[in-house]
Design a protein around this motif. Structure first.
Motif, mmCIF file in Angstrom:
data_model
loop_
_atom_site.group_PDB
_atom_site.id
_atom_site.type_symbol
_atom_site.label_atom_id
_atom_site.label_comp_id
_atom_site.label_asym_id
_atom_site.label_seq_id
_atom_site.Cartn_x
_atom_site.Cartn_y
_atom_site.Cartn_z
ATOM 1 N N ARG A 151 0.833 -1.215 0.000
ATOM 2 C CA ARG A 151 0.000 0.000 0.000
ATOM 3 C C ARG A 151 0.857 1.250 0.000
ATOM 4 N N ASN A 152 1.856 1.291 0.871
ATOM 5 C CA ASN A 152 2.720 2.469 0.961
ATOM 6 C C ASN A 152 3.458 2.708 -0.348
ATOM 7 N N ARG A 153 3.961 1.642 -0.950
ATOM 8 C CA ARG A 153 4.677 1.783 -2.219
ATOM 9 C C ARG A 153 3.744 2.282 -3.320
ATOM 10 N N LEU A 154 2.537 1.734 -3.378
ATOM 11 C CA LEU A 154 1.574 2.164 -4.396
ATOM 12 C C LEU A 154 1.212 3.633 -4.210
ATOM 13 N N MET A 155 1.013 4.058 -2.971
ATOM 14 C CA MET A 155 0.630 5.441 -2.721
ATOM 15 C C MET A 155 1.759 6.409 -3.079
ATOM 16 N N ARG A 156 3.004 5.969 -2.898
ATOM 17 C CA ARG A 156 4.130 6.818 -3.296
ATOM 18 C C ARG A 156 4.296 6.849 -4.812
ATOM 19 N N ALA A 157 4.058 5.700 -5.456
ATOM 20 C CA ALA A 157 4.299 5.587 -6.898
ATOM 21 C C ALA A 157 3.161 6.163 -7.729
ATOM 22 N N TYR A 158 1.958 6.224 -7.169
ATOM 23 C CA TYR A 158 0.782 6.682 -7.918
ATOM 24 C C TYR A 158 0.084 7.811 -7.160
ATOM 25 N N ARG A 159 0.829 8.899 -6.938
ATOM 26 C CA ARG A 159 0.300 9.991 -6.117
ATOM 27 C C ARG A 159 -0.923 10.661 -6.738
ATOM 28 N N ALA A 160 -1.033 10.654 -8.059
ATOM 29 C CA ALA A 160 -2.191 11.274 -8.702
ATOM 30 C C ALA A 160 -3.383 10.324 -8.757
ATOM 31 N N ASN A 189 -11.520 4.035 -11.378
ATOM 32 C CA ASN A 189 -11.979 2.694 -11.039
ATOM 33 C C ASN A 189 -10.852 1.668 -11.097
ATOM 34 N N ASP A 190 -11.118 0.521 -10.468
ATOM 35 C CA ASP A 190 -10.127 -0.537 -10.329
ATOM 36 C C ASP A 190 -9.683 -1.101 -11.676
ATOM 37 N N ALA A 191 -10.615 -1.342 -12.591
ATOM 38 C CA ALA A 191 -10.255 -1.938 -13.875
ATOM 39 C C ALA A 191 -9.341 -1.018 -14.680
ATOM 40 N N ARG A 192 -9.532 0.279 -14.561
ATOM 41 C CA ARG A 192 -8.638 1.202 -15.255
ATOM 42 C C ARG A 192 -7.231 1.133 -14.660
ATOM 43 N N PHE A 193 -7.137 0.962 -13.359
ATOM 44 C CA PHE A 193 -5.835 0.808 -12.721
ATOM 45 C C PHE A 193 -5.150 -0.464 -13.209
ATOM 46 N N VAL A 194 -5.907 -1.542 -13.357
ATOM 47 C CA VAL A 194 -5.362 -2.781 -13.921
ATOM 48 C C VAL A 194 -4.789 -2.511 -15.309
ATOM 49 N N PHE A 195 -5.548 -1.769 -16.123
ATOM 50 C CA PHE A 195 -5.090 -1.521 -17.488
ATOM 51 C C PHE A 195 -3.812 -0.684 -17.508
ATOM 52 N N SER A 196 -3.571 0.108 -16.479
ATOM 53 C CA SER A 196 -2.333 0.891 -16.453
ATOM 54 C C SER A 196 -1.113 -0.026 -16.434
ATOM 55 N N PHE A 197 -1.227 -1.198 -15.809
ATOM 56 C CA PHE A 197 -0.124 -2.157 -15.825
ATOM 57 C C PHE A 197 -0.006 -2.822 -17.191
ATOM 58 N N VAL A 198 -1.141 -3.054 -17.857
ATOM 59 C CA VAL A 198 -1.083 -3.574 -19.222
ATOM 60 C C VAL A 198 -0.351 -2.579 -20.118
ATOM 61 N N ARG A 199 -0.678 -1.284 -19.981
ATOM 62 C CA ARG A 199 0.005 -0.260 -20.764
ATOM 63 C C ARG A 199 1.502 -0.240 -20.456
ATOM 64 N N SER A 200 1.859 -0.371 -19.191
ATOM 65 C CA SER A 200 3.278 -0.400 -18.821
ATOM 66 C C SER A 200 3.981 -1.578 -19.470
ATOM 67 N N ASN A 209 11.196 0.320 -12.215
ATOM 68 C CA ASN A 209 10.676 1.316 -13.165
ATOM 69 C C ASN A 209 9.545 0.764 -14.019
ATOM 70 N N TRP A 210 9.038 -0.417 -13.656
ATOM 71 C CA TRP A 210 7.940 -1.016 -14.408
ATOM 72 C C TRP A 210 6.574 -0.620 -13.826
ATOM 73 N N TYR A 211 6.569 0.186 -12.824
ATOM 74 C CA TYR A 211 5.309 0.681 -12.257
ATOM 75 C C TYR A 211 5.503 2.130 -11.838
ATOM 76 N N GLY A 212 4.391 2.812 -11.614
ATOM 77 C CA GLY A 212 4.450 4.189 -11.135
ATOM 78 C C GLY A 212 4.174 5.221 -12.209
ATOM 79 N N GLU A 213 4.005 6.449 -11.755
ATOM 80 C CA GLU A 213 3.704 7.570 -12.640
ATOM 81 C C GLU A 213 4.994 8.225 -13.138
ATOM 82 N N PRO A 214 4.899 9.062 -14.164
ATOM 83 C CA PRO A 214 6.101 9.740 -14.682
ATOM 84 C C PRO A 214 6.758 10.618 -13.620
ATOM 85 N N ALA A 215 7.985 11.021 -13.903
ATOM 86 C CA ALA A 215 8.786 11.806 -12.961
ATOM 87 C C ALA A 215 8.138 13.164 -12.671
ATOM 88 N N LYS A 216 8.509 13.751 -11.534
ATOM 89 C CA LYS A 216 7.947 15.034 -11.119
ATOM 90 C C LYS A 216 8.207 16.125 -12.159
#
Length: 566
Positions: A83-92, A165-176, A403-410
């Protein structure tokens, strides 16, 4: 559709390190983890990505506070870590949120629950704001929508929630995974798979067209969620674990809470099990239930609805009791829960003590890795564990740089918002209750949002809402058509967006803009077929939808400026 066909062509007669069966959260995160470390990966699902269990979650990113009841401290620690890692990696995309629990003297006294909340905070390595003990008076003042007649006090602890929604979050990993070089396609069914020497030969079928073709891989990851046992049985694999099913439902209703700051309200139901009122914009989501079932195919029953309505009406001081007429949408799915195979049949399981833990099991002779159970919060742990198992099967992987997960750099985010500010993007809409458009585009699309800004500069109509109450602008449809592998209209309405969850059916059925949505997603030639498929027949497509406007040449031209994805 062009993106999907490109990936099908790559999978057809291809040769991969790993074939992943199942495009829910487990399969998607595994594809991202392996591709991000240099493996050649093919990912297929017989439905849409995230279409089964992964679209029926509570949208929460949480460490499992309730698992403390059974002293599963290691599980809670691992979930909080993820949870902590996800919240840091996906702040938006993931925000911290309070869980506001009004408690009676049973099953736990408020002071004892408060001790548990502080222990939970410590196990979670203080990754959130600290918890609070709540007096009855404080609950009445802070959230007057809660009935406090039988309330002895309460607690507030902190976890995370997905903004979309959850399914869109799943698709973000497919995009990655795709961006790292993986081949991925939805609506591709595994017909059979057999070992041939040191490789698997898989027979696949395109569910949309009926075409069959083959692909090969050194290893297989069985990430089929509730269907992993079915796959393993077909391959003759004996496993130490198996899956049993728990059905959960949610009801989506108009917003119930009165507080200005979003909170998840937590209650114990009459069976002394936790259920929640979860904010979803202008809506509230009530759930979830926990019902033992023998099949992964489930539906919401009258009994389910009556139970949840009765529970919430007894615990909230609403202007009028909730009725069926207030229900905007429902969600229903099964939790695939892990048990030991030696435990006999499903009915021998102590149901109340099962948690959402996962197990990763490897058959070294057959070179198959199976993921049993799991939940969205635990996804990063799953991705890393499966990568380690694939490496143990002889597939070399590059060092994990995370670097296979998370949002782009600041710096990338800062530049996007600078450009959005210069073009005054947030002034193009006249709905003050909605979040700024710049925030939404960045959260949903990241680096892809730069090309969307270019399209809006070229044609301002690209920033217009197409369906009114759905709050989806025209350029988002063009982006979905180009890069989100939308194959059926439901993929967009239910999973890439949450329109079906927050907009009433009657509003969807009378939306003239839905015709333009279909044409943007599927093109002129296929729009009618996809609308008929969505509504259950051409004669059932509403007249308002059939007569809706078509895309203009100006918006088509602006949509063509988007950069083509891989």
């Amino acid at each position: 559709m062009a993106l999907r066909q490109t990936h099908i062509d790559r999978i057809r007669d291809g040769s991969f390190d790993t074939l992943i069966i199942g495009g829910g959260i487990n399969g998607a995160v595994t594809a991202a983890s392996l591709a991000g470390r240099g493996a050649s990966v093919a990912l297929v699902d017989r439905g849409d990505f995230g279409h089964f269990t992964s679209q029926a979650s509570s949208n929460l990113v949480w460490g499992g506070f309730k698992y403390l009841e059974n002293y599963e401290l290691w599980l809670v620690f691992k979930l909080c870590q993820s949870r902590n890692r996800l919240m840091r990696a996906y702040r938006a995309n993931i925000k911290e949120i309070g869980f506001y629990a009004a408690l009676q003297d049973k099953p736990y006294k408020p002071w004892f629950a408060a001790l548990g909340a502080f222990g939970y905070w410590a196990i979670g390595q203080f990754g959130t704001k600290p918890p609070r003990y709540l007096s009855t008076e404080k609950i009445e003042k802070e959230e007057p929508a809660i009935t406090t007649d039988d309330v002895a006090g309460g607690i507030e602890y902190r976890d995370g929630i997905l903004i979309d929604n959850d399914a869109r979050f799943v698709f973000s990993f497919v995009r990655s995974a795709i961006e790292a070089g993986a081949a991925a396609a939805n609506y591709i069914e595994l017909v059979s798979a057999e070992r041939d020497g040191d490789r698997w030969i898989a027979q696949l079928r395109d569910v949309d067209t009926g075409e069959e073709f083959q692909t090969s891989a050194r290893t297989i990851v069985n990430a089929a969620g509730p269907f992993v046992d079915e796959n393993n049985n077909s391959w003759g694999l004996e496993t130490e674990h198996r899956i049993v099913y728990s059905k959960g439902i949610h009801l989506v209703v108009p917003r119930l809470t009165t507080n200005r700051h979003d909170k998840v309200l937590a209650f114990y139901d009459d069976d002394e099990r936790l259920f929640y009122v979860i904010p979803m914009g202008a809506r509230s989501v009530i759930g979830t239930t926990d019902t033992r079932v023998d099949t992964p195919y489930t539906e919401v029953t009258d009994e389910d609805i009556d139970f949840l309505l009765a529970q919430i009406n007894a615990r909230m001081d609403l202007d009028a009791p909730l009725t069926r007429a207030d229900i905007i949408a429902d969600r229903c799915g099964v939790r695939p829960l892990v048990v030991k195979t030696e435990g006999g049949d499903q009915h021998d399981v102590d149901w109340t003590k099962l948690s959402r833990k996962h197990a990763v099991e490897t058959d070294h002779r057959q070179r198959v890795v199976t993921i049993f159970g799991g939940k969205l919060t635990d996804c990063l742990n799953v991705g890393e564990e499966v990568a380690a198992e694939i490496e143990s099967l002889g597939v070399p992987l590059e060092k994990d740089l995370h670097n296979w997960y998370g949002e782009p750099a600041k710096a990338t985010k800062k530049e996007f918002f600078r450009q959005a500010r210069l073009m005054k993007l947030d002034r193009v809409r006249s709905k003050p209750e909605l979040e700024p458009l710049s925030d939404r585009l960045w959260r949903r699309y990241g680096r892809r949002a730069f090309a969307m800004l270019d399209a809006i500069r070229e044609e301002p109509a690209m920033a217009e809402d197409i369906m009114g109450s759905a709050d989806y602008i025209r350029i988002e449809l063009h982006e979905a058509a180009r890069s989100e592998m939308v194959t059926k209209l439901e993929d967009f309405m239910r999973r890439r967006s949450k329109i079906e969850l927050v907009v009433r059916d009657e509003d969807i059925n009378t939306s003239a803009g839905l015709r333009e949505v279909a044409e943007i997603l599927f093109g002129d030639a296929d729009a009618d077929r996809r609308l008929a498929e969505y509504f259950g027949g051409d004669d059932r497509v509403p007249a308002a939808v059939k007569a809706g406007p078509r895309p203009t040449e100006a918006t088509k031209s602006a949509g063509d400026t988007l950069v083509s994805p891989r």
